[in-house]
Design an enzyme around this catalytic site. Structure first.
Site, PDB file in Angstrom:
ATOM      1  N   HIS A 425       0.861  -1.181   0.000  1.00 17.99           N
ATOM      2  CA  HIS A 425       0.000   0.000   0.000  1.00 17.99           C
ATOM      3  C   HIS A 425       0.902   1.237   0.000  1.00 17.99           C
ATOM      4  CE1 HIS A 425      -3.312  -2.628   1.948  1.00 17.99           C
ATOM      5  NE2 HIS A 425      -3.385  -2.637   0.637  1.00 17.99           N
ATOM      6  N   HIS A 521       2.636  -2.497   7.173  1.00 18.53           N
ATOM      7  CA  HIS A 521       1.572  -1.585   6.729  1.00 18.53           C
ATOM      8  C   HIS A 521       1.435  -0.388   7.660  1.00 18.53           C
ATOM      9  CE1 HIS A 521      -0.692  -4.081   3.693  1.00 18.53           C
ATOM     10  NE2 HIS A 521       0.231  -4.919   4.134  1.00 18.53           N
ATOM     11  N   GLU A 593       0.691  -3.766  11.373  1.00 20.42           N
ATOM     12  CA  GLU A 593       0.018  -2.483  11.236  1.00 20.42           C
ATOM     13  C   GLU A 593       0.690  -1.486  12.168  1.00 20.42           C
ATOM     14  OE1 GLU A 593      -2.285  -1.696   9.161  1.00 20.42           O
ATOM     15  OE2 GLU A 593      -3.202  -3.596   8.523  1.00 20.42           O
TER      16      GLU A 593
HETATM   17 ZN   LIG Z   1      -2.097  -1.429   4.356  1.00 20.50          ZN
END
Ligand SMILES: [Zn+2]
Length: 755
Positions: A425, A521, A593
């Site tokens: 991402h 992420h 995360e």
């Molecule tokens: Zn992500």
């Protein structure tokens, strides 16, 4: 695969265990095969692609203007003249028997030849990896879609850590909610032209993006008294679509959606010039899409002053007052947008400043880092840099193999692997900072780093989606899709970065155990850092997937929250790297995360994370790996016991909530964990979004043909014309076979849209 030569080289020519190990290890990744066919470079591909949609699914993608001439092509032609004839004959013999090698010429360029033309025992460095990384040579310039305007200036930010903690914003309750007036009542001072959105798709790329002179800014200053801010975002990772001046010091900003989509506004990164010191400016971003945001719980935007960087060595810092995140109540019945507003005083007159959602980390930043590793005589010995593949736009996706030389082949073979990746991402630059911290440590001469390199082979893909990072996307690749929902894809040409990553891991698993997979992420709604894992149903490994996260929380107690971890395998996450790798057999498969905001824990409570905090997490991953693999299993067993107790408490709580007694004796561990754990997923997810945008029309067309074909199937065949038709239909069926998997996706998408 190459039996004759392989045996001979191994027995006679590779006495060095490290060479021997690398030889066996890297042969899985093309080291000896030089797969050029997978890197589409030629105009022929483009021709085929345009004229024959059948190749869309298996052939190459996109035109590649301005591609640097490939030194390997030249080498291929020169090669036969310099190889000794016995080796040549041997290779010819092997290639006749081998289905694996399409050309015998590709493999042996890895062997070095001395001045007499004899094969020397050592192996050459893979050539195409280091062509970009000679100390004198330039970096590979980023390739942009040809629609994108790019300014010529090179931007650079200094790395800096604020000496004092940067606290969350404390709302006063008096924050103003500015009314959005739009360009009818304001003046457009910045606007990108011809930005490709939903309905269009990526066709070709070029270094420097759009050809010719790029458009001037929408405004020119009328004199020294003109206070209009000059906006710019046409640089690497930049994102700002439009700026409207609605008052002397007030601007409404529109973010650019991810290219070839109408969605995913979140990441912003832009420049302002012509600042005034003694004024309060207000900025309001008007087209955000997420209902919830860290900006509602104290997160501040990042600001960078070029003058402060030059004169005081100050870098990115958290700034802003009167911060509000709110729904824009539109009365036109259109889609709801969310707004982020903040005020700011610039530190200097006539300064150049930047704003960003998070500390930017660009493709060029990565390349500079890798260049320094490649040029470091110590690090480059145990860190091998390779090209994993090229992205849709032709940017290099890098693969690092990090491990120490082993003393014996047995020792080398016994090494387990660890796979780490980041930036699937593109707007989650957090991942790059954690990755940088990891690389800084693992490539250092610390005894722990050396030990880790002794016992592991690290496979690292530091930037999975370079195109997205370059163009300033938040979530997607140039296929207009979230790559982290497509790890099961068969569409190699549409999703090369993840197809090749999965393939690399598949081969790695054939070679050795992969102890850990972790993809880094960023998270836009929760503070702290945490992991998503996968619940193992095998009783033998019961709760084992939670040990690493629990250990990590103990090693980084003021940053990492075990409580926020989640171990569910949800249906909508089946296409993520985490779940796909887990199903391929990696027990400890995680998404890490890390918040865009900061910490709610311990000493760091209520403060924003700095790049140093994120980098430290990279170190903590290493530290935790050592704990996790400690031959003394005490820590591991302690964690397991603690996990069982935690779970028992959870079960008690659930039963209490249901008003039931808990009477399970010893069998409580048979309860399905996912029934107990909170069903409110903490995930920062989007659902699978179907085929890459450029294939949508093709799939529809093929579906039509499939239906037509089915209707006519029962007719008897008689005439030549009919036989020709049948031949044509068979071709269609072949096409359909190729797209079958893709069509399934399309159908899923279709039905989920219908609901
Ligand atoms: Zn992500």
């Amino acid at each position: 695969m190459f039996p004759a030569l392989e045996t001979e080289v191994k027995q006679e020519s590779l006495p060095d265990p490290y060479e021997d190990f690398m030889y066996h290890h890297l042969q899985y990744y093309g080291y000896f095969k030089g797969h050029r066919g997978s890197l589409p470079t030629s105009a022929t591909h483009q021709h085929v692609w345009k004229n024959n949609p059948r190749y869309l699914l298996s052939g190459s993608f996109g035109e590649r203007q301005g591609m640097v001439p490939d030194p390997l092509q030249k080498e291929k032609l020169l090669w036969p003249t310099c190889i000794s004839s016995p080796v040549h004959r041997q290779i010819e013999a092997v290639s006749r028997d081998s289905l694996m090698l399409s050309s015998p010429l590709l493999k042996s360029r890895q062997l070095l030849h001395d001045e007499f033309g004899e094969v020397s025992p050592c192996l050459r460095e893979p050539r195409d990896l280091f062509t970009f990384f000679s100390s004198s040579g330039p970096l590979q310039a980023p390739r942009w879609p040809i629609e994108c305007e790019v300014i010529k200036e090179n931007l650079h930010h200094i790395e800096w850590v604020p000496p004092q903690p940067e606290y969350f914003y404390q709302p006063t309750g008096n924050e103003k909610l500015p009314e959005i007036v739009g360009e009818e009542k304001g003046t457009v001072v910045f606007q990108l032209d011809s930005v490709p959105t939903g309905g269009s798709y990526f066709t070709s790329s070029r270094v420097g993006g759009k050809r010719g002179i790029i458009k001037e800014l929408a405004v020119t200053l009328q004199g020294p008294e003109d206070k209009t801010l000059l906006f710019e975002s046409r640089f690497e990772s930049g994102n700002l679509q439009k700026a409207v001046r609605v008052d002397t010091y007030e601007y409404e900003l529109t973010l650019r959606t991810d290219l070839y989509t109408n969605k995913h506004t979140q990441w912003f990164y832009f420049r302002v010039q012509n600042t005034r010191k003694d004024a309060t400016y207000r900025f309001t971003i008007v087209n955000l899409l997420k209902p919830k945001s860290l900006y509602t719980i104290g997160m501040k935007p990042l600001m960078y002053s070029q003058l402060d960087a030059k004169t005081h060595n100050i870098g990115w810092r958290r700034e802003g007052n009167e911060i509000r995140y709110y729904k824009n109540n539109r009365d036109d019945g259109q889609q709801a947008f969310y707004c982020l507003t903040w005020t700011i005083q610039f530190p200097h007159d006539q300064d150049t400043c930047f704003f960003a959602h998070f500390y930017p980390y660009t493709y060029t930043d990565l390349q500079c880092y890798l260049l320094s590793v490649a040029n470091n005589p110590v690090q480059s010995r145990f860190c091998k840099l390779r090209t994993l593949c090229r992205s849709l736009a032709g940017n290099t996706v890098y693969l690092l193999t990090i491990t120490n030389p082993s003393r014996t082949p047995q020792e080398a073979a016994a090494k387990k692997a660890v796979v780490l990746s980041a930036r699937v991402h593109p707007g989650e630059s957090n991942g790059s900072w954690i990755m940088k911290g990891f690389l800084d440590f693992i490539l250092s001469n610390s005894p722990d780093a050396q030990l880790l390199r002794d016992i592991f082979v690290f496979k690292v893909v530091p930037m999975l989606n370079p195109d997205g990072v370059i163009v300033g996307n938040y979530r997607c690749s140039l296929a207009g899709r979230d790559l982290n929902r497509h790890y099961k894809t068969i569409l190699k040409e549409s999703f090369p970065c993840i197809w090749y990553t999965r393939n690399m891991i598949k081969r790695l698993l054939e070679e050795r155990e992969v102890l850990l997979y972790c993809d880094f992420h960023g998270h836009s709604r929760k503070n702290n850092i945490f992991l998503y894992g996968c619940n193992n149903n095998d009783r033998k490994y019961w709760l084992h997937e939670r040990v690493f996260p629990l250990m990590l929380s103990k090693n980084a107690p003021d940053k990492f929250s075990f409580h926020s971890c989640n171990f569910k395998v949800q249906k909508c996450k089946e296409g993520t790297g985490r779940v796909v790798m887990w199903r391929m057999g990696i027990l400890n498969s995680y998404t890490m995360e890390s918040t865009f905001g900061g910490s709610t824990l311990g000493n760091k409570r209520d403060t924003h994370f700095t790049t140093e905090d994120l980098k430290s997490l990279g170190y903590h991953v290493c530290d935790t790996l050592l704990d996790f693999c400690d031959p003394d299993r005490t820590k591991f067993m302690q964690c397991l016991t603690e996990l069982k107790e935690l779970l028992q408490q959870e079960i008690h709580k659930k039963f209490n909530e249901l008003g039931q007694d808990m009477d399970l004796e010893g069998s409580w561990s048979d309860i399905c964990l996912s029934d107990i754990e909170s069903s409110t997923s903490g995930s920062d997810s989007s659902l699978s979004d179907g085929l890459p945008v450029h294939l949508l029309n093709v799939a529809d067309e093929l579906n039509q043909k499939k239906k037509m074909y089915k209707k006519k199937k029962k007719k008897l065949l008689q005439t030549r014309k009919q036989r020709n038709e049948q031949y044509q239909k068979n071709n269609w069926m072949q096409e359909l076979k190729l797209t079958e998997d893709a069509l399934k996706f399309r159908e899923c998408q279709f039905f989920s849209d219908e609901k």
